[in-house]
Design a protein around this motif. Structure first.
Motif, PDB file in Angstrom:
ATOM      1  N   GLY A  71       0.794  -1.217   0.000  1.00 54.01           N
ATOM      2  CA  GLY A  71       0.000   0.000   0.000  1.00 54.01           C
ATOM      3  C   GLY A  71       0.826   1.267   0.000  1.00 54.01           C
ATOM      4  O   GLY A  71       2.047   1.260  -0.146  1.00 54.01           O
ATOM      5  N   HIS A  72       0.129   2.371   0.167  1.00 61.80           N
ATOM      6  CA  HIS A  72       0.756   3.678   0.146  1.00 61.80           C
ATOM      7  C   HIS A  72       1.585   3.897   1.410  1.00 61.80           C
ATOM      8  O   HIS A  72       1.437   3.189   2.409  1.00 61.80           O
ATOM      9  CB  HIS A  72      -0.315   4.763   0.031  1.00 61.80           C
ATOM     10  CG  HIS A  72      -1.194   4.608  -1.170  1.00 61.80           C
ATOM     11  ND1 HIS A  72      -0.731   4.787  -2.458  1.00 61.80           N
ATOM     12  CD2 HIS A  72      -2.509   4.275  -1.295  1.00 61.80           C
ATOM     13  CE1 HIS A  72      -1.719   4.580  -3.317  1.00 61.80           C
ATOM     14  NE2 HIS A  72      -2.805   4.261  -2.634  1.00 61.80           N
ATOM     15  N   GLY A  73       2.443   4.910   1.374  1.00 61.94           N
ATOM     16  CA  GLY A  73       3.259   5.236   2.532  1.00 61.94           C
ATOM     17  C   GLY A  73       2.435   5.864   3.644  1.00 61.94           C
ATOM     18  O   GLY A  73       1.256   6.191   3.474  1.00 61.94           O
ATOM     19  N   GLU A  74       3.071   6.040   4.783  1.00 61.77           N
ATOM     20  CA  GLU A  74       2.384   6.621   5.935  1.00 61.77           C
ATOM     21  C   GLU A  74       1.921   8.042   5.623  1.00 61.77           C
ATOM     22  O   GLU A  74       2.682   8.865   5.114  1.00 61.77           O
ATOM     23  CB  GLU A  74       3.313   6.639   7.144  1.00 61.77           C
ATOM     24  CG  GLU A  74       2.655   7.192   8.398  1.00 61.77           C
ATOM     25  CD  GLU A  74       3.594   7.263   9.581  1.00 61.77           C
ATOM     26  OE1 GLU A  74       3.119   7.279  10.724  1.00 61.77           O
ATOM     27  OE2 GLU A  74       4.824   7.305   9.350  1.00 61.77           O
ATOM     28  N   GLU A  75       0.657   8.326   5.948  1.00 59.77           N
ATOM     29  CA  GLU A  75       0.088   9.653   5.747  1.00 59.77           C
ATOM     30  C   GLU A  75      -0.582  10.101   7.041  1.00 59.77           C
ATOM     31  O   GLU A  75      -1.720   9.715   7.333  1.00 59.77           O
ATOM     32  CB  GLU A  75      -0.925   9.642   4.594  1.00 59.77           C
ATOM     33  CG  GLU A  75      -0.299   9.329   3.243  1.00 59.77           C
ATOM     34  CD  GLU A  75      -1.293   9.406   2.095  1.00 59.77           C
ATOM     35  OE1 GLU A  75      -0.850   9.310   0.938  1.00 59.77           O
ATOM     36  OE2 GLU A  75      -2.508   9.559   2.356  1.00 59.77           O
ATOM     37  N   LYS A  76       0.114  10.902   7.799  1.00 65.41           N
ATOM     38  CA  LYS A  76      -0.426  11.344   9.083  1.00 65.41           C
ATOM     39  C   LYS A  76      -1.571  12.329   8.912  1.00 65.41           C
ATOM     40  O   LYS A  76      -2.313  12.596   9.860  1.00 65.41           O
ATOM     41  CB  LYS A  76       0.693  11.957   9.927  1.00 65.41           C
ATOM     42  CG  LYS A  76       1.759  10.944  10.334  1.00 65.41           C
ATOM     43  CD  LYS A  76       2.848  11.569  11.192  1.00 65.41           C
ATOM     44  CE  LYS A  76       3.860  10.501  11.615  1.00 65.41           C
ATOM     45  NZ  LYS A  76       4.947  11.052  12.460  1.00 65.41           N
ATOM     46  N   TRP A  77      -1.717  12.851   7.712  1.00 66.48           N
ATOM     47  CA  TRP A  77      -2.756  13.839   7.434  1.00 66.48           C
ATOM     48  C   TRP A  77      -4.065  13.222   6.954  1.00 66.48           C
ATOM     49  O   TRP A  77      -5.088  13.889   6.932  1.00 66.48           O
ATOM     50  CB  TRP A  77      -2.250  14.802   6.359  1.00 66.48           C
ATOM     51  CG  TRP A  77      -1.774  14.097   5.107  1.00 66.48           C
ATOM     52  CD1 TRP A  77      -2.525  13.665   4.057  1.00 66.48           C
ATOM     53  CD2 TRP A  77      -0.431  13.713   4.809  1.00 66.48           C
ATOM     54  NE1 TRP A  77      -1.748  13.044   3.112  1.00 66.48           N
ATOM     55  CE2 TRP A  77      -0.446  13.063   3.548  1.00 66.48           C
ATOM     56  CE3 TRP A  77       0.789  13.863   5.468  1.00 66.48           C
ATOM     57  CZ2 TRP A  77       0.701  12.560   2.946  1.00 66.48           C
ATOM     58  CZ3 TRP A  77       1.932  13.361   4.869  1.00 66.48           C
ATOM     59  CH2 TRP A  77       1.886  12.719   3.617  1.00 66.48           C
ATOM     60  N   HIS A  78      -4.057  11.962   6.568  1.00 69.91           N
ATOM     61  CA  HIS A  78      -5.213  11.337   5.915  1.00 69.91           C
ATOM     62  C   HIS A  78      -6.036  10.559   6.942  1.00 69.91           C
ATOM     63  O   HIS A  78      -5.565   9.603   7.549  1.00 69.91           O
ATOM     64  CB  HIS A  78      -4.713  10.395   4.809  1.00 69.91           C
ATOM     65  CG  HIS A  78      -5.802   9.817   3.962  1.00 69.91           C
ATOM     66  ND1 HIS A  78      -5.600   9.423   2.662  1.00 69.91           N
ATOM     67  CD2 HIS A  78      -7.112   9.549   4.214  1.00 69.91           C
ATOM     68  CE1 HIS A  78      -6.723   8.938   2.162  1.00 69.91           C
ATOM     69  NE2 HIS A  78      -7.655   9.003   3.104  1.00 69.91           N
ATOM     70  N   TRP A  79      -7.324  10.959   7.086  1.00 71.86           N
ATOM     71  CA  TRP A  79      -8.223  10.315   8.047  1.00 71.86           C
ATOM     72  C   TRP A  79      -9.533   9.955   7.369  1.00 71.86           C
ATOM     73  O   TRP A  79     -10.062  10.715   6.561  1.00 71.86           O
ATOM     74  CB  TRP A  79      -8.444  11.231   9.257  1.00 71.86           C
ATOM     75  CG  TRP A  79      -7.151  11.407   9.994  1.00 71.86           C
ATOM     76  CD1 TRP A  79      -6.142  12.277   9.682  1.00 71.86           C
ATOM     77  CD2 TRP A  79      -6.686  10.637  11.095  1.00 71.86           C
ATOM     78  NE1 TRP A  79      -5.073  12.101  10.532  1.00 71.86           N
ATOM     79  CE2 TRP A  79      -5.380  11.102  11.414  1.00 71.86           C
ATOM     80  CE3 TRP A  79      -7.237   9.612  11.855  1.00 71.86           C
ATOM     81  CZ2 TRP A  79      -4.630  10.569  12.449  1.00 71.86           C
ATOM     82  CZ3 TRP A  79      -6.494   9.081  12.901  1.00 71.86           C
ATOM     83  CH2 TRP A  79      -5.213   9.552  13.187  1.00 71.86           C
ATOM     84  N   SER A  80     -10.037   8.784   7.704  1.00 69.37           N
ATOM     85  CA  SER A  80     -11.203   8.218   7.023  1.00 69.37           C
ATOM     86  C   SER A  80     -12.325   7.943   8.018  1.00 69.37           C
ATOM     87  O   SER A  80     -12.079   7.486   9.142  1.00 69.37           O
ATOM     88  CB  SER A  80     -10.797   6.909   6.332  1.00 69.37           C
ATOM     89  OG  SER A  80     -11.898   6.309   5.678  1.00 69.37           O
ATOM     90  N   TYR A  81     -13.560   8.211   7.597  1.00 69.70           N
ATOM     91  CA  TYR A  81     -14.724   7.971   8.454  1.00 69.70           C
ATOM     92  C   TYR A  81     -15.163   6.520   8.283  1.00 69.70           C
ATOM     93  O   TYR A  81     -15.842   6.152   7.329  1.00 69.70           O
ATOM     94  CB  TYR A  81     -15.851   8.928   8.079  1.00 69.70           C
ATOM     95  CG  TYR A  81     -17.020   8.882   9.038  1.00 69.70           C
ATOM     96  CD1 TYR A  81     -16.857   9.188  10.384  1.00 69.70           C
ATOM     97  CD2 TYR A  81     -18.294   8.533   8.598  1.00 69.70           C
ATOM     98  CE1 TYR A  81     -17.917   9.148  11.266  1.00 69.70           C
ATOM     99  CE2 TYR A  81     -19.367   8.493   9.474  1.00 69.70           C
ATOM    100  CZ  TYR A  81     -19.170   8.799  10.809  1.00 69.70           C
ATOM    101  OH  TYR A  81     -20.226   8.754  11.689  1.00 69.70           O
ATOM    102  N   TYR A  82     -14.771   5.697   9.236  1.00 70.17           N
ATOM    103  CA  TYR A  82     -14.916   4.243   9.147  1.00 70.17           C
ATOM    104  C   TYR A  82     -16.348   3.746   8.945  1.00 70.17           C
ATOM    105  O   TYR A  82     -16.576   2.840   8.128  1.00 70.17           O
ATOM    106  CB  TYR A  82     -14.305   3.608  10.401  1.00 70.17           C
ATOM    107  CG  TYR A  82     -14.499   2.121  10.513  1.00 70.17           C
ATOM    108  CD1 TYR A  82     -13.764   1.251   9.720  1.00 70.17           C
ATOM    109  CD2 TYR A  82     -15.413   1.581  11.411  1.00 70.17           C
ATOM    110  CE1 TYR A  82     -13.933  -0.116   9.818  1.00 70.17           C
ATOM    111  CE2 TYR A  82     -15.589   0.218  11.514  1.00 70.17           C
ATOM    112  CZ  TYR A  82     -14.851  -0.628  10.719  1.00 70.17           C
ATOM    113  OH  TYR A  82     -15.026  -1.976  10.818  1.00 70.17           O
ATOM    114  N   PRO A  83     -17.358   4.273   9.667  1.00 68.15           N
ATOM    115  CA  PRO A  83     -18.702   3.712   9.499  1.00 68.15           C
ATOM    116  C   PRO A  83     -19.215   3.715   8.065  1.00 68.15           C
ATOM    117  O   PRO A  83     -20.017   2.861   7.700  1.00 68.15           O
ATOM    118  CB  PRO A  83     -19.567   4.604  10.406  1.00 68.15           C
ATOM    119  CG  PRO A  83     -18.627   5.043  11.470  1.00 68.15           C
ATOM    120  CD  PRO A  83     -17.324   5.272  10.748  1.00 68.15           C
ATOM    121  N   LEU A  84     -18.765   4.671   7.243  1.00 66.55           N
ATOM    122  CA  LEU A  84     -19.178   4.690   5.837  1.00 66.55           C
ATOM    123  C   LEU A  84     -18.116   4.107   4.911  1.00 66.55           C
ATOM    124  O   LEU A  84     -18.432   3.350   3.990  1.00 66.55           O
ATOM    125  CB  LEU A  84     -19.497   6.124   5.399  1.00 66.55           C
ATOM    126  CG  LEU A  84     -20.932   6.608   5.624  1.00 66.55           C
ATOM    127  CD1 LEU A  84     -21.078   8.051   5.171  1.00 66.55           C
ATOM    128  CD2 LEU A  84     -21.923   5.728   4.868  1.00 66.55           C
TER     129      LEU A  84
END
Length: 578
Positions: A520-533
């Motif tokens: 996968g992609h490298g570490e991205e401390k800025w990228h956050w995802s809304y898990y329930p959707l």
């Protein structure tokens, strides 16, 4: 376990009047967390008076319950080869004296979970001796391949018990097929089913219940919300957990109860019981003959090192679980009073307690393939809204996000602001064509340094998704503050990242690229995802999208060459899709 001494003649006369199976329509079940009564390895570290006083303050509650259950955190044996390392004559291996089985019996326990990371401390021999000692005490147990379930009849009602953990030698809750098989098997042979589980990250910081899979030292410790809900969906009536060594939220779900961690209960030595790790609750619940939750109470105790749990007049653990249950479970069907009393809202068919995958999936319509690969017009979709300018400096066409995601983000933003952190959104929804522009610009930029097309594409993939594979296509993912590594390495960036790591999961967000995966992609401390959707969309993506759909841009051969769905779309952290 209630203990009775009844004159046979009186019992006979009473049974002529009232059938024993109809004596009551209400049952009391008492549950506790980890139990480790003392250790003989490598040297003896045992409680005073042979352990006879360990349950002096709790015995009355456990004995008065119709069923009492806990987690036996270690082996109860004499033999067996230690499987843990030994350093400075200390080891995290727990070996309880076999004669201590009588303390469990006298306390009133009926069932013990063996599906934990210490039951194998003294190999198969230790496991076998532990089971033999529990047999001698008349205590049921479950959680290993050699003991899948246990049963006990109380007042004409048959209780079933099964247990799950995360280690190779136990029945694993990460194996959904196995979970389904065992629960269906046990439920078919009992009236009321109790499920116990050992899971979750460990430590004083682990009171909060996260979304998605938890890891500890790289080990998959389970997606506990998903597992617990599945158990009840399959027919379980009570689900209770342990493992983090601290307490967690209690949830009312479909008229049943889930306790996500009851922490330590009676761990006399070898475990840290300071602070919140010393909380030792007893969760006592009342259920009807069908397993429906009627009420209950959290009894507050604290562990005294080298001894057993003692009463806590401040009621601190009940108040902590109350707070956690309010913050971590949305629309909870259980309300906890300050004294630990459980007030239950009756379950209505179709309602849900928690704002998680289960609740979102009820009204979830399968998206089109075009939506999943980003060929979608967000401005025409009523589920999307513009992010208010106070949260972002983005242009209007690049600031769309799903309504549910925005609602969760606004709460997170406000709480972070109180702590001196501004979570500015720098990127939100991106369609296929925006991602194509980003991708092709990066390919052009990297070509001079990496003239080989395959190597060039591989380098670009480290921090850039192929068009048609970006999670930003779904309106569930956001980039925060800055994409510059220098910012996240600064004091301010470290503070922001620490806050997100500690708190984002409370609002449903997780970090998909945190460096845990080898692909996968490298570490991205800025990228956050809304898990329930995003979890729902990912599952749909895997059903309908293939690498042949990922095309129409420079270097689109990369989709096949790098098997991007397996290695990049699925190359994410924190969430398990087993």
């Amino acid at each position: 376990m209630k203990r009775y001494i009844i004159i046979p003649l009186l019992l006979t006369l009473f049974s002529l009047i009232t059938p024993l199976g109809a004596m009551t329509d209400t049952f009391t079940v008492a549950m506790v967390g980890d139990i480790m009564l003392g250790n003989t390895y490598p040297t003896k570290r045992l409680p005073a008076n042979g352990g006879n006083n360990l349950f002096d303050h709790t015995r009355h509650i456990l004995q008065e319950a119709d069923i009492a259950a806990g987690n036996l955190e270690g082996a109860m044996c004499v033999g067996g080869t230690c499987t843990k390392s030994l350093s400075n004559n200390r080891s995290y291996a727990f070996k309880m004296p076999p004669e201590y089985r009588r303390h469990l019996y006298d306390a009133g326990f009926d069932f013990m979970c063996l599906a934990n990371n210490h039951i194998n401390d003294f190999s198969a021999t230790g496991r076998a001796e532990t089971m033999a000692n529990l047999d001698k005490a008349g205590i049921g147990y479950a959680g290993l391949p050699e003991c899948r379930s246990a049963f006990k009849e109380v007042k004409g009602v048959r209780f079933g018990f099964c247990a799950f953990g995360y280690n190779s030698y136990v029945l694993k809750h990460t194996n959904e097929k196995l979970v389904r098989e065992i629960i269906e098997e046990v439920k078919a042979d009992c009236d009321i089913l109790i499920v116990s589980f050992h899971g979750g990250e460990e430590g004083a910081h682990c009171n909060t219940l996260p979304y998605g899979t938890e890891y500890f030292y790289g080990e998959n410790r389970g997606d506990l919300r998903k597992f617990a809900h599945l158990c009840i969906d399959l027919g379980a009536d009570i689900v209770f957990g342990h493992g983090p060594h601290v307490t967690r939220a209690v949830e009312g779900y479909k008229g049943r109860i889930i306790a996500y961690s009851l922490g330590n209960f009676c761990t006399t030595t070898g475990m840290n019981v300071t602070g919140n790790r010393g909380h030792s609750p007893i969760l006592e619940v009342q259920i009807d003959r069908d397993g429906v939750l009627l009420g209950g109470k959290i009894h507050s105790f604290k562990m005294k090192p080298g001894a057993g749990p003692e009463p806590d007049p401040t009621n601190s653990v009940a108040q902590l679980i109350k707070k956690l249950s309010e913050s971590d479970i949305k629309n909870n069907l259980i309300r906890i009073l300050d004294d630990g009393t459980l007030v239950v809202t009756a379950y209505k068919e179709g309602s849900t307690s928690d704002n998680t995958i289960d609740s979102f999936s009820k009204g979830f319509s399968s998206p089109t393939k075009e939506f999943l690969i980003g060929k979608h017009t967000y401005s025409k979709d009523p589920n999307f809204v513009n992010i208010p300018s106070q949260y972002t400096g983005l242009s209007k066409e690049n600031s769309y996000i799903q309504k549910n995601v925005l609602a969760a983000f606004e709460k997170m933003y406000a709480d972070a602001k109180v702590d001196g952190i501004t979570l500015r959104v720098t990127s939100a929804s991106r369609n296929f064509y925006t991602q194509k522009y980003i991708w092709e610009s990066k390919i052009k930029e990297y070509t001079e340094k990496y003239p080989d097309r395959t190597e060039c594409a591989k380098r670009v993939l480290k921090y850039n998704a192929l068009p048609g594979t970006s999670r930003h296509h779904w309106g569930t993912d956001i980039d925060l503050i800055s994409k510059q590594l220098s910012y996240w390495n600064s004091a301010q960036g470290k503070k922001a990242y620490a806050w997100l790591q500690a708190n984002a999961h409370k609002y449903g967000f997780f970090q998909p690229y945190n460096g845990e995966c080898n692909t996968g992609h490298g570490e991205e401390k800025w990228h956050w995802s809304y898990y329930p959707l995003s979890d729902l969309y990912l599952k749909e993506y895997l059903k309908v999208v293939t690498t042949s759909d990922i095309k129409g841009f420079n270097s689109d051969f990369s989709a096949e060459t790098f098997d991007v769905i397996s290695n990049y779309v699925l190359g994410i952290s924190r969430v398990s899709y087993e």
